[in-house]
Motif scaffolding. Structure first.
Motif, PDB file in Angstrom:
ATOM      1  N   GLU A 430      -3.571   0.636  -3.560  1.00 50.15           N
ATOM      2  CA  GLU A 430      -2.243   1.057  -3.144  1.00 50.15           C
ATOM      3  C   GLU A 430      -1.445  -0.100  -2.546  1.00 50.15           C
ATOM      4  O   GLU A 430      -0.236  -0.231  -2.796  1.00 50.15           O
ATOM      5  N   LEU A 431      -2.086  -0.942  -1.776  1.00 49.19           N
ATOM      6  CA  LEU A 431      -1.395  -2.102  -1.218  1.00 49.19           C
ATOM      7  C   LEU A 431      -0.892  -3.013  -2.325  1.00 49.19           C
ATOM      8  O   LEU A 431       0.242  -3.516  -2.270  1.00 49.19           O
ATOM      9  N   LEU A 432      -1.721  -3.227  -3.342  1.00 51.61           N
ATOM     10  CA  LEU A 432      -1.296  -4.043  -4.480  1.00 51.61           C
ATOM     11  C   LEU A 432      -0.145  -3.386  -5.220  1.00 51.61           C
ATOM     12  O   LEU A 432       0.794  -4.063  -5.662  1.00 51.61           O
ATOM     13  N   ARG A 433      -0.216  -2.072  -5.387  1.00 48.94           N
ATOM     14  CA  ARG A 433       0.875  -1.372  -6.081  1.00 48.94           C
ATOM     15  C   ARG A 433       2.191  -1.556  -5.343  1.00 48.94           C
ATOM     16  O   ARG A 433       3.237  -1.791  -5.954  1.00 48.94           O
ATOM     17  N   ARG A 434       2.123  -1.479  -4.032  1.00 47.68           N
ATOM     18  CA  ARG A 434       3.350  -1.569  -3.244  1.00 47.68           C
ATOM     19  C   ARG A 434       4.001  -2.946  -3.335  1.00 47.68           C
ATOM     20  O   ARG A 434       5.230  -3.046  -3.464  1.00 47.68           O
ATOM     21  N   ILE A 435       3.202  -3.994  -3.246  1.00 45.63           N
ATOM     22  CA  ILE A 435       3.845  -5.311  -3.298  1.00 45.63           C
ATOM     23  C   ILE A 435       4.336  -5.645  -4.705  1.00 45.63           C
ATOM     24  O   ILE A 435       5.346  -6.328  -4.872  1.00 45.63           O
ATOM     25  N   ALA A 655      -5.042  -6.500   3.631  1.00 43.95           N
ATOM     26  CA  ALA A 655      -3.650  -6.911   3.446  1.00 43.95           C
ATOM     27  C   ALA A 655      -3.499  -7.507   2.056  1.00 43.95           C
ATOM     28  O   ALA A 655      -4.433  -8.116   1.521  1.00 43.95           O
ATOM     29  N   ALA A 656      -2.337  -7.311   1.471  1.00 41.03           N
ATOM     30  CA  ALA A 656      -2.013  -7.881   0.159  1.00 41.03           C
ATOM     31  C   ALA A 656      -0.677  -8.600   0.258  1.00 41.03           C
ATOM     32  O   ALA A 656       0.206  -8.192   1.024  1.00 41.03           O
ATOM     33  N   HIS A 657      -0.543  -9.683  -0.512  1.00 41.76           N
ATOM     34  CA  HIS A 657       0.685 -10.472  -0.522  1.00 41.76           C
ATOM     35  C   HIS A 657       1.170 -10.725  -1.941  1.00 41.76           C
ATOM     36  O   HIS A 657       0.360 -10.856  -2.864  1.00 41.76           O
ATOM     37  N   ARG A 658       2.467 -10.806  -2.066  1.00 42.72           N
ATOM     38  CA  ARG A 658       3.089 -11.364  -3.268  1.00 42.72           C
ATOM     39  C   ARG A 658       3.930 -12.546  -2.841  1.00 42.72           C
ATOM     40  O   ARG A 658       4.797 -12.426  -1.967  1.00 42.72           O
ATOM     41  N   CYS A 677       4.379  -8.693   2.191  1.00 41.08           N
ATOM     42  CA  CYS A 677       3.058  -8.238   2.619  1.00 41.08           C
ATOM     43  C   CYS A 677       3.020  -6.720   2.700  1.00 41.08           C
ATOM     44  O   CYS A 677       3.974  -6.079   3.174  1.00 41.08           O
ATOM     45  N   ALA A 678       1.921  -6.147   2.237  1.00 39.02           N
ATOM     46  CA  ALA A 678       1.623  -4.733   2.456  1.00 39.02           C
ATOM     47  C   ALA A 678       0.281  -4.660   3.168  1.00 39.02           C
ATOM     48  O   ALA A 678      -0.686  -5.285   2.723  1.00 39.02           O
ATOM     49  N   GLN A 679       0.216  -3.915   4.268  1.00 40.27           N
ATOM     50  CA  GLN A 679      -1.007  -3.875   5.056  1.00 40.27           C
ATOM     51  C   GLN A 679      -1.203  -2.491   5.653  1.00 40.27           C
ATOM     52  O   GLN A 679      -0.258  -1.861   6.127  1.00 40.27           O
ATOM     53  N   ILE A 738       9.819 -12.579   4.893  1.00 35.67           N
ATOM     54  CA  ILE A 738       8.513 -11.922   4.917  1.00 35.67           C
ATOM     55  C   ILE A 738       8.722 -10.418   5.118  1.00 35.67           C
ATOM     56  O   ILE A 738       8.613  -9.882   6.231  1.00 35.67           O
ATOM     57  N   PRO A 739       9.071  -9.695   4.057  1.00 37.17           N
ATOM     58  CA  PRO A 739       9.169  -8.238   4.182  1.00 37.17           C
ATOM     59  C   PRO A 739       7.785  -7.629   4.365  1.00 37.17           C
ATOM     60  O   PRO A 739       6.813  -8.069   3.763  1.00 37.17           O
ATOM     61  N   VAL A 740       7.684  -6.634   5.230  1.00 35.75           N
ATOM     62  CA  VAL A 740       6.401  -6.024   5.572  1.00 35.75           C
ATOM     63  C   VAL A 740       6.448  -4.544   5.237  1.00 35.75           C
ATOM     64  O   VAL A 740       7.378  -3.824   5.622  1.00 35.75           O
TER      65      VAL A 740
END
Length: 802
Positions: A430-435, A655-658, A677-679, A738-740
């Protein structure tokens, strides 16, 4: 922009303003940004002396002699101490292994090791005296890497080594070794349609906190000493200091002073023992403040690493196996290297489901600078390598790198390589999907219609090196896993004292812990917990010191979990005492006092239906209610020394980053445009503070990706760049948007469902930036930090730290 997901399974708190879940402001925030906050370097005593440290100018040598005569003869010098002047037979210290001498004895083992300490009436006098100390060195062969450390005829960094790891390592120059073996990786490799092997190098990073090491030691009338100091763990400092000073712990009184950042660099002792020795010797207060040059030698750094990985996968995108070997350079002394080894091994394949793994991680003793704790603590180095591997395997299979990660992502109930089951939410996919779903920033932002080009948006920035003619864009993804709290059977607990009393007709709560506030925002969260649990608006946070029980270290993303849990536990006890007091005073007047459903809200005792039974000040009268309690998280266990199996960790964070980058391929310059970042944070006790932690960790990951590295000369093992002129850290102009995206999925076993936050974003930001640069340039890029010459092929650089 910040978005927050839905929290589930959380305890409902009271509605007292400023409680958990609100973005309350830091009490020290305004003081810090206006320059009025008192840091440790601002400490002052009217009759104090100034301390200074003489450090070795060579990395490995026998000490033939030390002549302090000329130094002592300088007017204003009150003391010059060497190893021979130490007051007890206990002359070594260490977080886990007591292998570090207070002052060098017999030999020096790294460039910058303390050799002598001086007290004088002015800091410049102390420095001049240090320059007059004559040390005769006989240089010895250097141990700088694995080949020199483990050769059959290798010089031993530590002779006659005896510690609890020494019997389990294949060579005395190996601090610790941790294998993790599950399944049969060799057999599983036969099922793989694609096998990818990679060799990676991770440079030595400095914590680069802005407030240098500093403190003030004051001798006490009872023969003890008081130390005001910037540190991460007051009680661990005292535990190591007292035997060396020849004092019982009760006579070593510690108070936390203003801390200008830490990130792991203050877990080990620096000037603490030295200042106390000088104060006790002279009978005068002694202040020690490192300058920036001294600071680079005065604390440990992040372990540089060499990492070898093999990943296999089937044609449909399922990972078959992972083999890896990680060699961490621990430098001259152990510090926290054993724990870093455990983290790198247990988290070494990332947040993925792999049944067959074969992992080996070692840390070396060398004559390079000592390395220990830094934000991310072993998991950062591993994440850089395994995420590069995941991109390469996806490319070999012709799959989208994000979808390939999602296909293999762990979830709640998955097994770690150690055999431990992940019992709380693990929303990796889900974190990957969001970023990935987040809109990309506009391309070629430096081109503004009808106006001059905005060079700040270009690689090279205000140096105006390009107008965009050789600039290409790249986008990269990464995800990481980090443990929360102390692991491997460590007795991890914290202590809190909570007092409630009526002052000037108003209920007031005082919270006292030994937690080191190093910038993470604990002073805000602690007050929020007290307001939530006790329904009192006025909460005072007492200064942290050793008059209360240990809070453990401000590290491992543990303080909100453990010290927050202790405060909640103590508040519950105070609440129970208060309600019992109220039942005795007012219970006969209203039957609702007999129920357990009473809550404290807005300074009142209230029924679950909202009826006010009494004002807290009336219940308290002139009494004070207090509780000091310890709180422990559930136990962990040591990893098996042969297989690495065991429930070694408390909790995991993800945590995941793009990363979106612009690269000038002609000049080798990189501009990171965005690091989204999505965390999953479990529960954001203070959303504003949580976002700050995520953005700060992300920025440190950016630093190691493209600029931060301590350069150690491969011939002399000397540090080449001990200053902020030559050791580069990101400035505001280097920091991207850095959008979170915060996801709140409660961990039912944690206080309020929270999850440690501060370290996880440091992991995945680095490989995301590297992935984006690789996409932009087509280069393999198997080391960090990436330098311009790696992108243009103009020169070959070396790094002894790797």
């Amino acid at each position: 922009m910040t978005t927050i997901g839905t929290a589930t399974g959380l305890t409902q708190g009271t509605r007292t303003k400023g409680g958990i879940g609100e973005s309350t402001l830091r009490p020290d925030g305004t003081l810090k940004v206006t320059g009025e906050f008192a840091y440790a370097s601002d400490l002052w005593h009217e009759d104090m002396l100034w301390g200074h440290t003489l450090r070795s100018t060579v990395a490995h040598a026998d000490i033939r002699s030390i002549d302090i005569g000329e130094a002592l003869a300088i007017p204003g010098v009150h003391a010059v101490l060497t190893y021979a002047d130490l007051p007890t037979d206990t002359r070594h210290y260490g977080l886990e292994i007591q292998d570090t001498p207070v002052l060098a004895h017999g030999k020096v083992r790294y460039h910058g090791e303390p050799v002598a300490i001086i007290a004088a009436d002015h800091p410049e006098t102390a420095r001049r005296a240090a320059a007059k100390i004559l040390v005769d060195y006989a240089e010895l062969p250097l141990i700088t890497d694995e080949s020199s450390a483990t050769a059959p005829d290798a010089v031993l960094v530590h002779d006659n080594r005896q510690d609890h790891h020494s019997a389990r390592v294949p060579h005395p120059n190996i601090v610790h070794r941790q294998p993790i073996v599950r399944g049969d990786a060799a057999t599983a490799a036969e099922r793989a349609d694609v096998i990818v092997r990679g060799e990676y190098v991770f440079g030595m990073q400095d914590q680069a906190f802005l407030g240098p090491e500093s403190g003030l030691a004051i001798p006490s009338d009872d023969g003890g000493v008081e130390l005001h100091v910037a540190t991460q763990w007051l009680h661990a400092d005292r535990r190591q200091m007292a035997p060396v000073l020849g004092l019982p712990e009760a006579k070593v009184r510690m108070t936390l002073s203003g801390v200008g950042g830490a990130f792991g660099g203050r877990e080990d002792l620096s000037m603490q023992i030295h200042a106390c020795l000088l104060a006790l010797h002279t009978g005068r207060p002694v202040k020690m403040v490192y300058n920036r040059f001294e600071s680079f030698f005065g604390h440990v750094h992040r372990h540089p690493a060499k990492l070898s990985y093999e990943h296999g996968a089937t044609r449909d995108g399922r990972l078959t196996h992972v083999k890896c070997r990680i060699v961490l350079d621990g430098g001259a002394y152990a510090s926290s290297s054993p724990a870093v080894v455990g983290n790198a091994a247990s988290l070494g394949i990332g947040p993925y489901v792999v049944d067959d793994v074969d992992i080996e991680v070692i840390a070396l003793y060398t004559n390079n600078p000592p390395c220990g704790a830094m934000r991310g603590f072993g998991a950062v180095q591993a994440c850089f390598a395994y995420e590069a591997q995941m991109d390469r395997v996806a490319a070999g299979l012709g799959l989208d790198p994000v979808e390939f990660r999602q296909l293999n992502a762990m979830e709640q109930g998955s097994l770690m390589p150690t055999g431990q089951r992940v019992e709380s939410p693990a929303p990796v996919a889900e974190l990957l999907r969001r970023i990935k779903a987040r809109p990309l920033p506009p391309e070629r932002q430096w081109e503004v219609a009808g106006a001059a080009a905005d060079v700040r948006a270009l690689p090279g920035g205000l140096s105006n090196t390009t107008h965009g003619e050789d600039v290409v864009r790249g986008v990269g993804y990464a995800v990481g896993i980090k443990n929360v709290g102390f692991s491997e059977g460590f007795d991890d607990y914290s202590t809190a004292r909570v007092r409630m009393e009526a002052i000037a007709g108003e209920p007031v709560v005082t919270v006292h812990t030994a937690m080191a506030e190093v910038g993470q925002g604990g002073v805000t969260v602690h007050a929020q917990i007290a307001r939530t649990e006790l329904g009192v608006a006025r909460v005072t946070i007492a200064p942290a010191d050793t008059r209360v029980g240990s809070a453990g270290s401000t590290s491992a993303s543990r303080q909100t979990y453990v010290t927050g849990g202790a405060i909640r536990h103590a508040c519950e006890n105070v609440r129970g005492q208060l309600l019992e007091l109220g039942r005795r005073k007012f219970g006969s007047y209203h039957p609702a006092w007999a129920t357990a459903e009473l809550v404290l809200e807005g300074g009142r005792v209230v029924t679950d239906g909202g009826e006010v039974l009494a004002e807290l000040v009336d219940v308290l009268g002139g009494e004070t209610i207090e509780a000091e309690l310890e709180w422990r998280h559930r136990p962990t266990e040591a990893f098996d020394p042969v297989t690495g199996q065991g429930n070694g960790h408390l909790q995991y964070s993800f945590a995941a980053h793009r990363a979106v980058v612009e690269v000038d391929t002609a000049l080798g310059l990189v501009k990171v445009v965005e690091l989204a970042c999505a965390q999953d944070v479990g529960k954001a006790l203070n959303p504003l503070s949580v976002v700050g932690q995520i953005q700060g960790g992300t920025t440190q990951g950016l630093g190691i990706a493209v600029m931060e590295e301590i350069i150690v000369d491969p011939v002399t093992a000397k540090v080449r760049n001990p200053s902020f002129t030559d050791y580069l850290i990101p400035t505001i102009l280097d920091t991207p948007t850095i959008p979170v995206d915060m996801l709140e999925l409660a961990d039912d076993r944690a206080p309020y469902g929270l999850r440690g936050v501060g370290e996880a974003p440091t992991l995945s930001s680095t490989p995301a930036v590297l992935a984006a640069i690789r996409e932009a340039t087509g280069l393999a890029l198997n080391r960090v930090p990436v330098r311009p010459e790696h992108l243009t092929g103009t020169t070959t650089s070396t790094n002894a730290g790797g």
